[in-house]
Motif scaffolding. Structure first.
Motif, short mmCIF file in Angstrom:
data_model
loop_
_atom_site.label_atom_id
_atom_site.label_comp_id
_atom_site.label_asym_id
_atom_site.label_seq_id
_atom_site.Cartn_x
_atom_site.Cartn_y
_atom_site.Cartn_z
N GLN A 139 31.87 -45.17 4.92
CA GLN A 139 33.07 -46.41 5.01
C GLN A 139 32.69 -46.48 3.66
OE1 GLN A 139 34.99 -47.55 7.26
NE2 GLN A 139 35.04 -45.88 8.31
N GLN A 140 33.58 -47.17 2.78
CA GLN A 140 33.70 -47.71 0.89
C GLN A 140 34.73 -49.08 1.36
OE1 GLN A 140 34.14 -45.13 -1.37
NE2 GLN A 140 35.12 -46.00 -3.08
N ALA A 141 33.37 -49.88 0.43
CA ALA A 141 34.32 -51.50 0.19
C ALA A 141 33.83 -51.80 -1.02
CB ALA A 141 33.75 -51.86 1.59
N GLU A 142 35.37 -52.63 -1.63
CA GLU A 142 35.03 -52.68 -2.78
C GLU A 142 34.94 -54.36 -2.75
OE1 GLU A 142 35.42 -51.17 -5.77
OE2 GLU A 142 35.74 -49.08 -4.78
N TYR A 143 33.86 -54.78 -3.92
CA TYR A 143 33.63 -56.02 -3.57
C TYR A 143 33.66 -56.48 -5.52
CZ TYR A 143 31.58 -55.10 0.88
OH TYR A 143 30.90 -54.41 1.57
N ASP A 144 33.30 -58.37 -5.86
CA ASP A 144 32.91 -58.27 -7.29
C ASP A 144 32.31 -57.90 -7.97
OD1 ASP A 144 36.04 -60.27 -6.18
OD2 ASP A 144 34.16 -62.19 -6.25
N TRP A 145 31.07 -58.00 -7.11
CA TRP A 145 30.01 -57.30 -8.47
C TRP A 145 30.29 -55.61 -8.39
CZ3 TRP A 145 27.14 -53.64 -5.23
CH2 TRP A 145 27.85 -53.83 -4.18
N GLY A 146 31.19 -55.67 -7.05
CA GLY A 146 30.69 -53.65 -7.37
C GLY A 146 31.37 -52.80 -6.02
N THR A 147 31.19 -51.59 -5.86
CA THR A 147 31.13 -50.46 -4.76
C THR A 147 30.17 -50.59 -4.13
OG1 THR A 147 32.91 -49.70 -6.27
CG2 THR A 147 32.18 -48.73 -3.88
N LEU A 148 29.93 -50.41 -2.76
CA LEU A 148 28.78 -49.95 -1.47
C LEU A 148 29.87 -48.96 -0.98
CD1 LEU A 148 27.54 -53.09 0.01
CD2 LEU A 148 26.63 -51.00 -1.30
N VAL A 149 28.71 -48.23 -0.87
CA VAL A 149 29.02 -47.05 0.21
C VAL A 149 27.95 -45.94 1.53
CG1 VAL A 149 29.94 -44.00 0.70
CG2 VAL A 149 30.38 -45.55 -1.05
N TRP A 150 28.62 -46.22 2.34
CA TRP A 150 27.70 -46.22 3.39
C TRP A 150 28.54 -44.44 4.26
CZ3 TRP A 150 23.13 -47.61 5.20
CH2 TRP A 150 22.35 -48.75 4.95
N GLU A 151 27.03 -44.09 4.41
CA GLU A 151 27.66 -42.71 5.39
C GLU A 151 26.65 -42.51 6.43
OE1 GLU A 151 27.38 -39.58 2.63
OE2 GLU A 151 29.26 -40.06 1.46
N ILE A 152 26.67 -42.32 7.04
CA ILE A 152 26.12 -41.19 8.77
C ILE A 152 26.81 -40.37 9.00
CG2 ILE A 152 24.76 -42.83 11.21
CD1 ILE A 152 25.90 -45.13 9.94
N ALA A 198 18.40 -60.33 -27.99
CA ALA A 198 19.70 -60.07 -28.35
C ALA A 198 20.70 -58.89 -27.20
CB ALA A 198 19.43 -58.61 -29.26
N LEU A 199 19.91 -58.68 -25.97
CA LEU A 199 21.34 -58.17 -24.63
C LEU A 199 21.20 -58.78 -23.76
CD1 LEU A 199 20.11 -54.10 -25.16
CD2 LEU A 199 22.10 -55.48 -25.76
N VAL A 200 21.86 -58.93 -23.67
CA VAL A 200 22.69 -59.76 -22.12
C VAL A 200 22.62 -58.97 -21.27
CG1 VAL A 200 23.60 -61.73 -20.70
CG2 VAL A 200 23.32 -62.29 -23.27
N GLU A 201 21.73 -59.11 -19.97
CA GLU A 201 21.73 -58.05 -18.64
C GLU A 201 22.80 -58.96 -17.58
OE1 GLU A 201 19.90 -55.50 -18.19
OE2 GLU A 201 19.73 -55.52 -20.37
N HIS A 202 23.35 -58.14 -17.01
CA HIS A 202 24.85 -59.36 -15.42
C HIS A 202 23.35 -59.30 -14.69
CE1 HIS A 202 28.38 -58.72 -17.86
NE2 HIS A 202 28.60 -57.72 -18.48
N GLU A 203 23.53 -60.54 -14.51
CA GLU A 203 22.41 -60.36 -13.15
C GLU A 203 23.33 -60.06 -11.74
OE1 GLU A 203 20.94 -63.91 -13.21
OE2 GLU A 203 19.42 -63.54 -14.74
N VAL A 204 23.01 -59.79 -10.90
CA VAL A 204 23.85 -58.85 -9.66
C VAL A 204 23.32 -59.74 -8.64
CG1 VAL A 204 24.55 -57.73 -8.00
CG2 VAL A 204 24.60 -56.75 -10.31
N ASP A 205 23.89 -60.43 -7.22
CA ASP A 205 23.33 -61.40 -6.26
C ASP A 205 23.29 -60.72 -5.12
OD1 ASP A 205 23.64 -63.10 -4.23
OD2 ASP A 205 24.78 -64.77 -4.64
N VAL A 206 21.56 -60.41 -5.35
CA VAL A 206 20.93 -59.23 -4.50
C VAL A 206 21.32 -60.11 -3.00
CG1 VAL A 206 19.15 -58.31 -3.91
CG2 VAL A 206 19.45 -58.61 -6.30
N GLU A 207 21.13 -60.83 -2.92
CA GLU A 207 21.28 -61.33 -1.44
C GLU A 207 23.02 -61.30 -1.09
OE1 GLU A 207 20.37 -65.62 0.99
OE2 GLU A 207 19.81 -65.39 -0.61
N ALA A 208 23.32 -61.64 -1.20
CA ALA A 208 25.27 -61.07 -1.77
C ALA A 208 25.27 -59.65 -0.70
CB ALA A 208 26.25 -61.78 -2.59
N MET A 209 25.10 -58.83 -2.06
CA MET A 209 24.89 -57.17 -1.60
C MET A 209 24.24 -57.12 -0.49
SD MET A 209 23.19 -55.96 -5.32
CE MET A 209 23.97 -54.82 -4.71
N GLN A 210 23.36 -57.23 -0.27
CA GLN A 210 22.56 -57.44 1.08
C GLN A 210 23.50 -57.32 2.34
OE1 GLN A 210 18.92 -59.17 0.87
NE2 GLN A 210 17.87 -58.00 -0.49
#
Length: 288
Positions: free
Chosen positions: A11-24, A116-128
C-alpha cells in the motif's frame, strides 16, 4: 474463515510532506515470527507495529517493511537562504574594494557559512501517525489476500473430504460381501485337506477371522474425523494446528484399514485414502 499463511500486500499513499509505502509478505511457519524494517526516523512506532501484527496474524513468518520519501528528497531537503547569501556576497565585495589583499568569498565558502543552507523540516510526529494509519489499511488488504487464498485451500480440502467419504461408503457397503466371500474361501481351502474338522472349532476360526477383518470401527472413526475437519473449517479462528492433528488421526485409521485388508479392493481403497489424506496434509501446512 480459513486463512492462508502465504500472502502479500503493498500500500502506498501520498501526503503533503511526501510518500509512504508499506509492504507485508508472509510464508509458512509454526509460530508468528515478525521481521520489521522501519527507517530510523520512524523507529518509535515499531512497538505499535508489532502489536498490530500480533493482533492480525497468529502464525507465519512475516516480513513487514516501511519506506518513505519526502517532497524535497531530490535536493537533499535543503535550499539556499537567498537573503543571507546576498548579504554575504555584498559584504565580501565591500571588503574586497576596501583592501586589495582581501579575496572575495567563493561559492564553497558561502555554502559552508552557518545558515546559508536551509533544511526543510518534516513533522515527524505527523509522519508516524500517517504511517500507522496506512499500516492498518495494509493489514486489512493483507488479511483479505489471506482469506482469498484460504478459501481456495478450503475448497481443495473439501474436495478431498468428499472423495474420502465416497471411499468409506463404498467399503462399508461392500464389507458384508467381502467377509462372506472370505469365510467361504476359508471353508473351501479347509475342505481340500479332506480331513474331519470339529465344526465348532471351524466356526470359531471363521468368527475370529471375521473379527480380525472387521473394519467397521475404523470406518466409523474415519467418518467422525471427516465431520470434525469440516466443523473446524467453518470456525472463525486459527485452525492450522488442529487440522494438522486431524490429518494424523485420519492417516492412522487409513493405516489400520490397510493392515486389516483381506482383499485387493480394500487395499487399493486404503492406498487411495492415504493419497488423499497426504494431499490434504500438504494444504493444511499453508493454513494459519
Amino acid at each position: 474463515m480459513v486463512a492462508s499463511m502465504t500472502a502479500f500486500s503493498r500500500q502506498q499513499a501520498e501526503y503533503d510532506w511526501g510518500t509512504l509505502v508499506w509492504e507485508i509478505r508472509s510464508v509458512n511457519h509454526r509460530y508468528l515470527e515478525p521481521g520489521i524494517r522501519i527507517p530510523d526516523m520512524l523507529k518509535p512506532i515499531e512497538p505499535a507495529v508489532r502489536e498490530a501484527l500480533r493482533k492480525s496474524i497468529s502464525r507465519g513468518k512475516v516480513d513487514c517493511q516501511l519506506r518513505f520519501q519526502t517532497r524535497h528528497a531530490d535536493n537533499d531537503q535543503s535550499e539556499l537562504n537567498l537573503a543571507l547569501v546576498e548579504r554575504l556576497t555584498s559584504l565580501s565585495q565591500q571588503i574586497t574594494a576596501l583592501s586589495a589583499t582581501s579575496a572575495p568569498l567563493s561559492a564553497a565558502d558561502i555554502l559552508r557559512w552557518p545558515g546559508a543552507l536551509v533544511e526543510h523540516e518534516v513533522d515527524v510526529e505527523a509522519m508516524q501517525k500517517d504511517a500507522l494509519v496506512l499500516l492498518g489499511e495494509t493489514l486489512s488488504d493483507f488479511g483479505a489476500a489471506r482469506q482469498r487464498e484460504g478459501d481456495e485451500l478450503r475448497q481443495m480440502i473439501q474436495q478431498r473430504l468428499d472423495a474420502i467419504r465416497l471411499i468409506v461408503q463404498s467399503v462399508r457397503e461392500r464389507l458384508p460381501e467381502i467377509l462372506n466371500k472370505q469365510q467361504e474361501n476359508v471353508r473351501a481351502r479347509l475342505a481340500t485337506f479332506q480331513i474331519e474338522l470339529d465344526p465348532a472349532r471351524l466356526e470359531q476360526e471363521v468368527v475370529l477371522l471375521a473379527q480380525k477383518s472387521d473394519v467397521d470401527e475404523e470406518l466409523d472413526r474415519l467418518t467422525t474425523h471427516l465431520g470434525e475437519v469440516e466443523r473446524v473449517l467453518g470456525t472463525n479462528e486459527p485452525i492450522g494446528r488442529r487440522l494438522d492433528f486431524l490429518m494424523q488421526e485420519l492417516n492412522r485409521e487409513a493405516n489400520t484399514l490397510s493392515s486389516k485388508s483381506i482383499v485387493a479392493e480394500t487395499t487399493l481403497n486404503a492406498v487411495e485414502l492415504k493419497v488423499l489424506i497426504e494431499q490434504m496434509r500438504e494444504q493444511v501446512q499453508n493454513i494459519e
